[in-house]
Enzyme design. Sequence first.
Site, PDB file in Angstrom:
ATOM      1  CG  ASP A 248      30.228  12.977  67.190  1.00 48.26           C
ATOM      2  OD1 ASP A 248      29.765  12.218  66.316  1.00 48.26           O
ATOM      3  OD2 ASP A 248      30.277  14.211  67.057  1.00 48.26           O
ATOM      4  CG  HIS A 271      26.138  11.130  67.934  1.00 43.87           C
ATOM      5  ND1 HIS A 271      26.447  12.330  67.373  1.00 43.87           N
ATOM      6  CD2 HIS A 271      25.642  11.393  69.158  1.00 43.87           C
ATOM      7  CE1 HIS A 271      26.151  13.313  68.243  1.00 43.87           C
ATOM      8  NE2 HIS A 271      25.663  12.759  69.334  1.00 43.87           N
TER       9      HIS A 271
END
Length: 442
Positions: A248, A271
Amino acid sequence: MMRTRSCDFLLLVVLWLVISSSQGWLVGTHNSSGPSPAPYNGFFKPHGIIFSILDFGAKGGGVLDDSKALLAAWKAACIVPEATIEIPAMLNFLIKPVTLQGPCKSDLVLKIDGTLLAPTSTAWSTSARYQWLNLKWLSSFTIQGSGSLNGQGSSWWSLSEKTLVKTDHSISNTRPTILRFYQSCDVVVRDIQIINSPLCHLKFDNSRRVKVMNITISTPQASPNTDGIHLQNTTDVEIKNSNIGCGDDCISIQTGCSNIHLHHLECSPSHGISIGGLGKGNSLACVSNVYANSINIQNALSGVRIKTWQGGFGSVKNVTFSKIQVSDVQIPIVIDQYYCNKKSCKNKTDAVAISGVLYKGVVGNYTYQPMRLACSDNVPCTGVNLIDIQLSPASVESDHREALCWNSYGKALAPLKPSSIKCLQKNDRQLSPFTKPHIYIC
Ligand SMILES: *[C@@H]1O[C@H](CO)[C@@H](O)[C@H](O)[C@H]1NC(C)=O
Ligand SMILES: *[C@@H]1O[C@H](CO)[C@@H](O)[C@H](O)[C@H]1NC(C)=O
Ligand SMILES: *[C@@H]1O[C@H](CO)[C@@H](O)[C@H](O)[C@H]1NC(C)=O
Ligand SMILES: *[C@@H]1O[C@H](CO)[C@@H](O)[C@H](O)[C@H]1NC(C)=O
Ligand SMILES: *[C@@H]1O[C@H](CO)[C@@H](O)[C@H](O)[C@H]1NC(C)=O
Ligand SMILES: *[C@@H]1O[C@H](CO)[C@@H](O)[C@H](O)[C@H]1NC(C)=O
């Protein structure tokens, strides 16, 4: 004023401890190993007594629970100035979820040269699943060493949100964060590895003056919600020279954060660097003075991103992203004020105002779209400045979108590649995002 409170509070308690417990700590150190020779490895110079977890009954075999020994070592070291708690190399210590709590005497060091192992998911009780290692109310505290924290996340990643909710209806329907600092200041985390987290790897809440350097975070790309470092209501932070790979956000910056400096980081895979999601549930969000430079982002969902939910209020101000190298990143530059975790969210007029965001030297390649600035209809983004953006598609064959600018005002300075990046609206009208008085709250 509010922000200084936690450390003032800590100082008072520390002073109180110094005055009132000078007998107690002599007793506490009595059975420790005493000042055993320090393993000097070039940068670690212990000045105080070393408390090895082995002297408090730890086995280090990775099978028996060594939590009690860690807590006992902590208790003994906490009341000695400049003490070091040693987790020796080559050994694995199985540790249950624990709270290592201050206030402690100044300059306490937790030196991790071995491995601390979290229990696997089935061994966790259904309560107390917020975090594994909870470090609380500390000031002038350091974690360092060549060892690692292993969250044993693989047993968690396959559990769906539904399974987690079904097993327990309380707040514990979550996966734990590995290492969380709560209401602490003058904290350093360096050199260690933090691997395979069930959720976030390293989190700071309500803290001040934090330094993170030379750490490695490593978890597979496919592991859900495994943020690298999460900052919440934390100010005066420097994160540098670290290597983060996770499933993430590489770094996630939430409300209440200010004076955040991120530099010389590797965020691959991840991310990317993310401010937000802010303003969820019509809430107030304040983020200011974020400076991110010399960051290499490879194989990522986005590069540098600001995301807000519709309906929030407050502001994001004075953010600089400079020398950002991207490679195989879906969308390198993102502002998304329509952030939504389902198919569609209700349209609302309020929004967290975004102003003063500089992108300078964002270079590399993208797999979907070079830039997406989707600002609020009612509270446009202002002072969004682009200088030297050079992005090309990662492969010629695949289908690419052009850059998007929606309600985003600012200036752009060449070189700008691809040419669709030149889509900002000019700031010639006197345009203020501060259409509502409550935006001034930050
Ligand atoms: C020190 O250890 C001895 C036995 O090893 C024990 O009887 C004693 O209570 C301990 N003292 C402290 C202060 O822990
Ligand atoms: C970075 O951490 C490693 C241990 O993980 C250590 O060997 C190395 O010396 C550290 N580098 C610096 C510059 O402190
Ligand atoms: C933010 O952190 C400070 C301590 O650093 C605390 O006093 C304050 O209540 C926190 N604010 C929120 C909204 O949690
Ligand atoms: C903007 O943020 C930088 C740090 O990123 C800081 O040095 C500068 O003073 C801030 N500017 C304003 C006007 O607050
Ligand atoms: C919200 O607004 C957008 C554009 O203004 C529109 O396309 C969309 O249908 C709206 N969504 C809802 C749920 O009303
Ligand atoms: C994307 O850029 C990186 C470095 O900027 C380069 O190593 C890589 O080969 C590029 N990928 C493609 C598909 O061109």
